[in-house]
Design a protein around this motif. Structure first.
Motif, PDB file in Angstrom:
ATOM      1  N   LYS A 149      -8.277  -4.797   3.194  1.00 12.39           N
ATOM      2  CA  LYS A 149      -8.049  -3.365   3.327  1.00 12.39           C
ATOM      3  C   LYS A 149      -7.438  -3.066   4.697  1.00 12.39           C
ATOM      4  O   LYS A 149      -7.547  -3.862   5.627  1.00 12.39           O
ATOM      5  CB  LYS A 149      -9.361  -2.595   3.185  1.00 12.39           C
ATOM      6  CG  LYS A 149     -10.057  -2.751   1.849  1.00 12.39           C
ATOM      7  CD  LYS A 149     -11.363  -1.965   1.844  1.00 12.39           C
ATOM      8  CE  LYS A 149     -12.095  -2.105   0.531  1.00 12.39           C
ATOM      9  NZ  LYS A 149     -13.370  -1.337   0.535  1.00 12.39           N
ATOM     10  N   PHE A 199       0.819  -1.217   0.000  1.00 13.40           N
ATOM     11  CA  PHE A 199       0.000   0.000   0.000  1.00 13.40           C
ATOM     12  C   PHE A 199       0.854   1.269   0.000  1.00 13.40           C
ATOM     13  O   PHE A 199       0.418   2.314  -0.506  1.00 13.40           O
ATOM     14  CB  PHE A 199      -0.966  -0.008   1.178  1.00 13.40           C
ATOM     15  CG  PHE A 199      -2.082  -1.027   1.045  1.00 13.40           C
ATOM     16  CD1 PHE A 199      -2.690  -1.250  -0.181  1.00 13.40           C
ATOM     17  CD2 PHE A 199      -2.507  -1.771   2.138  1.00 13.40           C
ATOM     18  CE1 PHE A 199      -3.711  -2.191  -0.318  1.00 13.40           C
ATOM     19  CE2 PHE A 199      -3.524  -2.706   2.020  1.00 13.40           C
ATOM     20  CZ  PHE A 199      -4.127  -2.921   0.785  1.00 13.40           C
ATOM     21  N   GLN A 214      -6.675  -2.584  -6.797  1.00 12.75           N
ATOM     22  CA  GLN A 214      -7.577  -3.600  -7.343  1.00 12.75           C
ATOM     23  C   GLN A 214      -7.416  -3.745  -8.852  1.00 12.75           C
ATOM     24  O   GLN A 214      -7.522  -4.857  -9.397  1.00 12.75           O
ATOM     25  CB  GLN A 214      -9.030  -3.231  -7.013  1.00 12.75           C
ATOM     26  CG  GLN A 214      -9.393  -3.384  -5.537  1.00 12.75           C
ATOM     27  CD  GLN A 214     -10.816  -2.970  -5.274  1.00 12.75           C
ATOM     28  OE1 GLN A 214     -11.223  -1.838  -5.579  1.00 12.75           O
ATOM     29  NE2 GLN A 214     -11.612  -3.868  -4.703  1.00 12.75           N
ATOM     30  N   TYR A 269      -6.674   2.353  -3.270  1.00 10.09           N
ATOM     31  CA  TYR A 269      -7.208   0.989  -3.260  1.00 10.09           C
ATOM     32  C   TYR A 269      -7.803   0.619  -4.616  1.00 10.09           C
ATOM     33  O   TYR A 269      -7.694  -0.533  -5.054  1.00 10.09           O
ATOM     34  CB  TYR A 269      -8.257   0.826  -2.158  1.00 10.09           C
ATOM     35  CG  TYR A 269      -8.555  -0.629  -1.871  1.00 10.09           C
ATOM     36  CD1 TYR A 269      -7.627  -1.423  -1.205  1.00 10.09           C
ATOM     37  CD2 TYR A 269      -9.754  -1.208  -2.284  1.00 10.09           C
ATOM     38  CE1 TYR A 269      -7.877  -2.759  -0.956  1.00 10.09           C
ATOM     39  CE2 TYR A 269     -10.024  -2.550  -2.035  1.00 10.09           C
ATOM     40  CZ  TYR A 269      -9.082  -3.315  -1.371  1.00 10.09           C
ATOM     41  OH  TYR A 269      -9.322  -4.640  -1.131  1.00 10.09           O
ATOM     42  N   TRP A 289      -7.289   7.351   0.070  1.00  6.63           N
ATOM     43  CA  TRP A 289      -7.306   5.898   0.260  1.00  6.63           C
ATOM     44  C   TRP A 289      -8.146   5.229  -0.830  1.00  6.63           C
ATOM     45  O   TRP A 289      -7.760   4.185  -1.374  1.00  6.63           O
ATOM     46  CB  TRP A 289      -7.851   5.535   1.637  1.00  6.63           C
ATOM     47  CG  TRP A 289      -8.201   4.078   1.741  1.00  6.63           C
ATOM     48  CD1 TRP A 289      -9.445   3.525   1.799  1.00  6.63           C
ATOM     49  CD2 TRP A 289      -7.283   2.974   1.735  1.00  6.63           C
ATOM     50  NE1 TRP A 289      -9.373   2.162   1.838  1.00  6.63           N
ATOM     51  CE2 TRP A 289      -8.053   1.781   1.799  1.00  6.63           C
ATOM     52  CE3 TRP A 289      -5.894   2.877   1.679  1.00  6.63           C
ATOM     53  CZ2 TRP A 289      -7.472   0.530   1.816  1.00  6.63           C
ATOM     54  CZ3 TRP A 289      -5.312   1.615   1.694  1.00  6.63           C
ATOM     55  CH2 TRP A 289      -6.093   0.451   1.763  1.00  6.63           C
ATOM     56  N   HIS A 335      -5.287  -9.088  -5.461  1.00  5.02           N
ATOM     57  CA  HIS A 335      -5.773  -8.102  -4.486  1.00  5.02           C
ATOM     58  C   HIS A 335      -6.750  -8.707  -3.486  1.00  5.02           C
ATOM     59  O   HIS A 335      -6.833  -8.243  -2.339  1.00  5.02           O
ATOM     60  CB  HIS A 335      -6.421  -6.919  -5.208  1.00  5.02           C
ATOM     61  CG  HIS A 335      -7.668  -7.272  -5.972  1.00  5.02           C
ATOM     62  ND1 HIS A 335      -8.919  -7.282  -5.393  1.00  5.02           N
ATOM     63  CD2 HIS A 335      -7.840  -7.622  -7.275  1.00  5.02           C
ATOM     64  CE1 HIS A 335      -9.817  -7.623  -6.287  1.00  5.02           C
ATOM     65  NE2 HIS A 335      -9.200  -7.833  -7.445  1.00  5.02           N
TER      66      HIS A 335
END
Length: 426
Positions: A397, A179, A386, A382, A378, A392
């Motif tokens: 998360k 991340f 994905q 994200y 965020w 993923h």
């Protein structure tokens, strides 16, 4: 006395019997020369000469072929280097920026265009996708120790390229690593090498040739691991001298700008290497503030408690690529999760570093402003994760409370930018 005359082609030996002391006059010897008969070459001689000539031609051709191969390999290697780094603009040849550039810096919180254009752009989306897609066609053929911790490995692929594989002990570290990479993409600080997930499985063709060796190293089947593009030709980076107020603390912005001035600031040029370094340093501080990274400059500051010379040591998990001086921010495993859990312990260092800069990359400011005061950062990270990562679904998360911390730190960064603008206006 008999004199031997050797015919080297026909290998015949002649006896010349016309020399004796009595034939000499005035103390000089005389010798009757018997002329050789014309040499007649038989078929065997012709074959020998033809064979010798052929050998010479073959030798010349071989030498030419070897030289041609050497030149081809050298050119290919050079083209490969240029291809590997076509994402980054090499630093221009001029040694210094003009005084006008420095005056622009004093009049703005943004680096001027000519400075920004001289900084390597980092890893592009195209480079990331090409690297990621190429892995689907590759196989690991050799593994070596390297790339950090004990269980990490340097992978040699069947095309001769290399990949760093990080075998993390827990899910937090995997989430922090992957991340943090997608955060760097979202805010345009492309100094984290392309990163993706993989599952270690002996039945997977990517791993099959080295599976038994990795299992003997205590790798677990089905383990989620992190693959990172290998970057070579790196050198350590130290804290810039103008950021050091003394051996035990970081300077504030007014002290930094003063140290960059020469004795005759009105006409002197600005040292180019320090400005290019400052651009990347500014981005790194923002990135590490958002992730609350513990393993780079904060590590040096925290360890001052035990070693008063820590600011003179190279920065942990930061290196510079020799070809274009690009900063590489690696091993970001603590970011966004573990670092958020112990934020109270280290937040003073992050605040100190954020307060030390008051000039920024225009693209970074634009991206910070775009995502501030809402939860879009965020969501953007994200969604990108994905889209780009086929595994993923294997990684959850980050918790909502950590998303909230990220947003708070994003807004603090935006506030710092606004404060700098207000100070400049005054």
């Amino acid at each position: 006395m008999k004199l031997l005359a050797v015919n080297t082609l026909c290998k015949e030996v002649k006896i010349v019997d016309n020399y004796s002391p009595s034939n000499s006059s005035n103390g000089k010897s005389s010798m009757k020369v018997v002329p050789d008969k014309p040499i007649k070459m038989n078929n065997r001689d012709n074959v020998v000469l033809t064979f010798d000539t052929t050998n010479r031609l073959l030798l010349l051709l071989s030498s030419a072929l070897i030289l041609s191969l050497f030149i081809t390999v050298t050119i290919s290697q050079r083209l490969s280097v240029l291809k590997d780094h076509d994402h980054s603009r090499l630093i221009p040849d001029q040694n210094e920026f003009s005084t006008d550039s420095f005056l622009k810096m004093e009049a703005s919180i943004l680096f001027p265009e000519d400075v920004v254009n001289s900084v390597p752009s980092g890893f592009s989306n195209e480079e990331f996708r090409q690297w990621k897609d190429s892995l689907t066609r590759r196989r690991v053929v050799v593994v070596e120790r390297g790339c950090g911790r004990m269980l990490n490995r340097l992978l040699w692929l069947d095309d001769g390229s290399r990949v760093c594989c990080r075998y993390r002990q827990n899910q937090d570290q995997i989430q922090g690593e992957i991340f943090s990479f997608y955060l760097s993409r979202a805010i345009g600080i492309n100094k984290v090498a392309p990163t993706k997930l993989s599952i270690f499985n002996s039945s997977d063709p990517f791993w099959s040739q080295v599976a038994s060796e990795l299992e003997s190293s205590e790798w677990e089947q089905g383990k989620l691991v992190i693959l990172t593009k290998f970057v070579d030709s790196l050198t350590p980076v130290n804290i810039p001298h103008y950021f050091q107020r003394d051996q035990s603390s970081i300077a504030d912005w007014s002290m930094i700008t003063s140290s960059l001035l020469t004795n005759d600031s009105a006409s002197a040029s600005l040292p180019k290497d320090e400005i290019l370094e400052l651009v990347q340093w500014s981005d790194m501080i923002i990135f590490d503030y958002l992730t609350a990274n513990l393993d780079r400059v904060v590590n040096n500051l925290n360890n001052l408690k035990w070693n008063s010379r820590m600011l003179q040591y190279p920065i942990h998990n930061l290196q510079q690529r020799n070809t274009d001086k690009l900063y590489l921010l690696f091993d970001n495993e603590s970011g966004l999760l573990h670092s958020y859990r112990i934020l109270d312990k280290f937040s003073q260092y992050h605040d100190q570093l954020l307060s030390s800069i008051c000039i920024f990359s225009p693209q970074t400011v634009s991206n910070i402003e775009k995502h501030s005061n809402n939860t879009s950062l965020w969501s953007s990270m994200y969604a990108d994760f994905q889209l780009e990562e086929n595994l993923h679904q294997r990684l959850p998360k980050i918790p909502t409370r950590f998303v909230n911390i990220l947003n708070t730190r994003l807004n603090s960064t935006h506030n710092r930018i606004q404060d700098c603008q207000k100070q400049l206006s005054k």
